[in-house]
Design a protein around this motif. Structure first.
Motif, short mmCIF file in Angstrom:
data_model
loop_
_atom_site.label_atom_id
_atom_site.label_comp_id
_atom_site.label_asym_id
_atom_site.label_seq_id
_atom_site.Cartn_x
_atom_site.Cartn_y
_atom_site.Cartn_z
N ASN A 97 0.85 -1.19 0.00
CA ASN A 97 0.00 0.00 0.00
C ASN A 97 0.89 1.24 0.00
O ASN A 97 1.55 1.53 0.99
CB ASN A 97 -0.91 -0.01 1.23
N VAL A 98 0.87 1.97 -1.10
CA VAL A 98 1.73 3.14 -1.26
C VAL A 98 1.33 4.23 -0.27
O VAL A 98 2.20 4.89 0.33
CB VAL A 98 1.67 3.67 -2.71
N ASN A 99 0.05 4.44 -0.07
CA ASN A 99 -0.40 5.50 0.84
C ASN A 99 0.05 5.22 2.27
O ASN A 99 0.49 6.14 2.97
CB ASN A 99 -1.92 5.66 0.78
N ASP A 100 -0.09 3.99 2.72
CA ASP A 100 0.37 3.64 4.07
C ASP A 100 1.87 3.82 4.20
O ASP A 100 2.37 4.27 5.23
CB ASP A 100 0.00 2.19 4.42
N ASN A 102 3.80 5.95 2.55
CA ASN A 102 4.12 7.38 2.63
C ASN A 102 3.73 7.96 3.98
O ASN A 102 4.47 8.76 4.55
CB ASN A 102 3.43 8.14 1.50
N GLY A 103 2.59 7.54 4.51
CA GLY A 103 2.17 8.02 5.82
C GLY A 103 3.13 7.57 6.92
O GLY A 103 3.48 8.35 7.81
#
Length: 154
Positions: A97-100, A102-103
């Motif tokens: 998961n790219v968003n996770d 980055n977060g």
């Protein structure tokens, strides 16, 4: 053919079809479960392995305890250690998961920024006890982030 034979034939056909469908569904479930287990074991060994996190914490400890470096040099080395940790561990999360990913990176950057701030406001020579406190707080924050991430993705 009488009615009994026709009914028996239909029931046998339905039974055979249901067995075929059930075995097909079970094979897909088994394949999916095997893939998830491989991903989980790979994730635990490559991303959040105790060896990688302990190595990262040991690197930070060595940087904080180095009495020959200036504050600026320590902060630069802390930043490099964080980037190494990203490239060796955290970037693997992007596969899931790219968003996770980055977060999580942003939260780790905030944590390392707090460490750098603590180094900057400390005396010229950071006492070992103060370095241990800084590292303990950082370790707790990182472990909490990993715990949150792990619970979110279950």
């Amino acid at each position: 053919m009488d009615a009994v034979n026709v009914i028996t034939l239909v029931i046998s056909g339905i039974s055979a079809a249901s067995v075929f469908i059930m075995s097909f569904v079970e094979a897909q479930r088994s394949r999916r479960e095997k893939l998830e287990n491989k991903q989980t074991s790979w994730y635990q060994s490559e991303v959040l392995s105790p060896t990688k996190t302990n190595d990262h914490f040991n690197d930070l400890k060595a940087i904080l305890q180095d009495g020959n470096s200036s504050k600026q040099e320590k902060c630069e080395r802390l930043n490099e250690a964080m980037l190494d940790f990203f490239y060796n561990s955290i970037n693997y999360i992007a596969f899931f998961n790219v968003n996770d990913c980055n977060g999580l990176k942003q939260k780790i950057m905030v944590a390392i920024d707090d460490v750098m701030y603590s180094v900057l406001v400390a005396d010229e020579k950071l006492p070992p006890r103060e370095g241990e406190k800084i590292l303990t707080v950082y370790r707790m924050r990182i472990m909490h982030l990993f715990y949150e991430f792990d619970m979110k993705n279950r």
